[in-house]
Write an enzyme that holds these catalytic residues in place. Structure first.
Site, short mmCIF file in Angstrom:
data_model
loop_
_atom_site.label_atom_id
_atom_site.label_comp_id
_atom_site.label_asym_id
_atom_site.label_seq_id
_atom_site.Cartn_x
_atom_site.Cartn_y
_atom_site.Cartn_z
N SER A 49 111.77 -4.13 -0.96
CA SER A 49 110.53 -4.20 -0.17
C SER A 49 110.21 -5.63 0.25
O SER A 49 110.50 -6.58 -0.47
CB SER A 49 109.35 -3.68 -0.99
N SER B 68 109.65 -5.71 -9.31
CA SER B 68 109.35 -5.46 -10.72
C SER B 68 110.29 -6.26 -11.61
O SER B 68 111.51 -6.26 -11.41
CB SER B 68 109.51 -3.98 -11.04
N GLU C 274 117.63 5.95 -8.24
CA GLU C 274 116.30 5.47 -8.61
C GLU C 274 115.29 6.63 -8.64
O GLU C 274 114.42 6.68 -9.51
CB GLU C 274 115.84 4.42 -7.58
C1 LIG Z 1 104.60 -0.21 -9.38
C2 LIG Z 1 105.50 -0.50 -8.24
C3 LIG Z 1 106.69 -1.13 -8.45
C4 LIG Z 1 107.52 -1.44 -7.39
N1 LIG Z 1 108.70 -2.09 -7.64
C5 LIG Z 1 109.50 -2.46 -6.61
C6 LIG Z 1 110.68 -3.21 -6.84
O1 LIG Z 1 111.02 -3.55 -7.97
N2 LIG Z 1 111.42 -3.57 -5.78
C7 LIG Z 1 111.10 -3.23 -4.51
O2 LIG Z 1 111.85 -3.56 -3.59
N3 LIG Z 1 109.96 -2.52 -4.24
C8 LIG Z 1 109.16 -2.14 -5.27
N4 LIG Z 1 107.99 -1.43 -5.03
C9 LIG Z 1 107.60 -1.21 -3.65
C10 LIG Z 1 107.66 0.25 -3.18
O3 LIG Z 1 108.97 0.62 -2.91
C11 LIG Z 1 106.77 0.32 -1.94
O4 LIG Z 1 105.44 0.07 -2.37
C12 LIG Z 1 106.84 1.67 -1.27
O5 LIG Z 1 108.09 1.85 -0.68
C13 LIG Z 1 105.72 1.83 -0.20
O6 LIG Z 1 105.73 0.75 0.68
P1 LIG Z 1 104.41 -0.08 1.01
O7 LIG Z 1 103.78 -0.44 -0.29
O8 LIG Z 1 104.77 -1.19 1.94
O9 LIG Z 1 103.43 0.95 1.72
P2 LIG Z 1 103.40 1.32 3.26
O10 LIG Z 1 104.81 1.54 3.73
O11 LIG Z 1 102.59 0.32 3.99
O12 LIG Z 1 102.66 2.71 3.23
C14 LIG Z 1 101.24 2.83 3.20
C15 LIG Z 1 100.88 4.30 3.26
O13 LIG Z 1 101.35 4.88 4.48
C16 LIG Z 1 102.14 6.03 4.23
N5 LIG Z 1 103.26 6.10 5.16
C17 LIG Z 1 104.03 5.08 5.60
N6 LIG Z 1 104.98 5.52 6.45
C18 LIG Z 1 104.81 6.87 6.56
C19 LIG Z 1 105.48 7.88 7.29
N7 LIG Z 1 106.53 7.63 8.08
N8 LIG Z 1 105.04 9.17 7.16
C20 LIG Z 1 103.97 9.45 6.34
N9 LIG Z 1 103.28 8.51 5.65
C21 LIG Z 1 103.70 7.24 5.75
C22 LIG Z 1 102.69 5.82 2.82
O14 LIG Z 1 103.00 7.05 2.22
C23 LIG Z 1 101.53 5.14 2.14
O15 LIG Z 1 100.61 6.08 1.68
C24 LIG Z 1 107.16 -1.09 -6.06
C25 LIG Z 1 105.94 -0.44 -5.85
C26 LIG Z 1 105.11 -0.14 -6.92
C27 LIG Z 1 103.82 0.55 -6.65
#
Ligand SMILES: Cc1cc2nc3c(=O)[nH]c(=O)nc-3n(C[C@H](O)[C@H](O)[C@H](O)COP(=O)(O)OP(=O)(O)OC[C@H]3O[C@@H](n4cnc5c(N)ncnc54)[C@H](O)[C@@H]3O)c2cc1C
Length: 398
Positions: free
Chosen positions: A131, A163, A246
């Site tokens: 991410s 993480s 994963e």
């Molecule tokens: C506790 C935790 C640990 C993590 N650890 C890691 C890690 O170690 N390494 C890493 O790389 N990442 C990590 N992540 C990141 C995680 O993979 C992302 O948070 C996740 O993929 C969502 O991306 P975003 O946070 O940018 O949300 P966004 O992509 O901005 O999404 C925001 C909202 O919009 C919705 N949304 C977005 N696109 C769509 C779509 N096409 N259709 C429907 N709904 C949609 C999503 O469901 C969400 O509700 C972690 C996240 C958490 C919470």
């Protein structure tokens, strides 16, 4: 599920129980019992891993030739269940459950022979650099750049929500090596030494106020090209392969753990003399949850049987990811309702190994932080909305 064990499996279960009763110290057990997050704190996770490694059980699902076991499907399940019931600490998934299987599937012979033993022994701790700010669900839009310079890449950009980056000495990361064509076609998969010059790690505190994830910055970081997994610009296939691992976890054993706490609390008598277990509405939800937990257990076993046959989990891991995340969150809700009797204590200091619970019943102490922490289950590894998109496209062919 009440397993009907063959005599061989019953013997195996006894062997696992015997091992756990000797190998799990009181401290490790307490650390496992007090865990409230998807991630165990690092010290007990790593010391438990080294005990398992010495026994040859650190990565039961890996192929035997790489240090896994030749256990049958029921034996793998028995091991997971017995570890959960004995409240063993969890192992760090980024190394054993993600990086290892990815290298086994896509790594070169040299990468496998160098990194896999170091993953098993705990010498290397991995974090996941997928991410980025602005590229989470739409992961393929990522922009951290890797510019070719002789036999190295020069990396600039940033990863977020990483993480355990503050504990890791290695990161597997997606980087952009081309801006031509479709976004997915310009991504490469790199193995990055976290001690390389130009990397800085900044903490981000989670909802519980705990430091589990980070933002990682890359400023002209040099990575040898031999650390690329797969071909240049073809890292997207490697990335998706890793995500299947994963998104699959044996959450039903975790669910059993939460449900047994919920049941015990629901049966405890309140000041008015009644119990939550006497309330029909609560009981109905609890019974439905137990049915859903059984369904999850059965689905997980189907994926486990593919793994034991040497196959990849496939898109069904997205089904399990949604099913387990949402079922766990429902279980947490019931737990919070049951613990309301104790005034919902949220005292992080009581979770330290060796500390006393302020409310007598230790299980009530872990409920609120577990509830808060598990809110992330429907986000981490791809949100539930994104998993549903994958199910619609890859499984239902919509
Ligand atoms: C506790 C935790 C640990 C993590 N650890 C890691 C890690 O170690 N390494 C890493 O790389 N990442 C990590 N992540 C990141 C995680 O993979 C992302 O948070 C996740 O993929 C969502 O991306 P975003 O946070 O940018 O949300 P966004 O992509 O901005 O999404 C925001 C909202 O919009 C919705 N949304 C977005 N696109 C769509 C779509 N096409 N259709 C429907 N709904 C949609 C999503 O469901 C969400 O509700 C972690 C996240 C958490 C919470």
């Amino acid at each position: 599920m009440d397993l009907k064990l063959s005599s061989e499996d019953a013997r195996f279960r006894e062997e696992v129980r015997d091992f756990l009763s000797k190998a799990l110290t009181a401290e490790l057990r307490e650390a496992g019992r007090k865990r409230t997050s998807l991630w165990q704190e690092i010290e007990s996770a790593m010391s438990w891993q080294s005990i398992l490694h010495a026994k040859g059980w650190a990565a039961p699902d890996w192929p035997v030739e790489h240090g896994g076991t030749d256990w049958t499907l029921p034996q793998r399940y028995i091991f997971a269940l017995e570890c959960a019931q004995a409240e063993a600490p969890l192992l760090i998934p980024m190394s054993l459950k993600m990086c290892g299987p990815m290298l086994i599937g896509y790594g070169t012979t040299d990468q496998k022979s160098y990194y896999l033993p170091r993953i098993l022994s705990g010498e290397d701790i991995w974090c996941q650099g997928y991410s980025e700010p602005g590229s989470g669900s739409d992961l393929a839009s990522l922009s951290t750049s890797a510019v070719s310079d002789g036999d190295e890449y020069i990396i600039n950009g940033s990863k977020i929500w990483t993480s355990y980056a503050h504990h890791a000495n290695m990161m597997f990361a997606l980087v952009r090596t081309s801006t031509e064509g479709k976004v997915q076609q310009g991504i490469s998969f790199l193995l990055i030494d976290m001690k390389a010059g130009g990397i800085s790690v900044e903490p981000i505190l989670n909802l519980e106020g705990v430091h589990e994830f980070n933002q990682v910055f890359f400023n002209d970081v040099r990575v040898p090209k031999i650390n690329r997994v797969g071909k240049e610009n073809e890292g997207w296939s490697v990335a998706k392969y890793l995500l299947e691992f994963e998104r699959f976890s044996m959450s039903s054993v975790e669910l059993r753990r939460i449900l047994s706490k919920v049941e015990a609390l629901a049966k405890s008598t309140r000041s008015d003399g009644g119990t939550l277990a006497d309330e029909a509405g609560y009981c109905r939800q609890l019974v439905q949850l137990k049915i859903d937990a059984l369904a999850l257990e059965t689905s997980e076993q189907r994926v486990l049987s593919s793994l034991s046959a040497g196959k990849r989990p496939g898109s069904v891991s997205s089904v399990l990811n949604v099913q387990s995340a949402e079922t766990l969150q429902r279980a947490d809700m019931l737990a919070v309702e049951a613990a309301a009797y104790y005034g919902l204590p949220y005292q992080p200091e009581a979770l330290r190994v060796g500390a006393e619970s302020p409310v007598g019943d230790e299980s009530a102490t872990t409920i609120m932080p577990t509830y808060l922490s598990n809110r992330m289950r429907t986000i981490a590894g791809g949100s539930s909305e994104v998993q549903r998109n994958i199910i619609a496209k890859a499984i239902l062919q919509l």
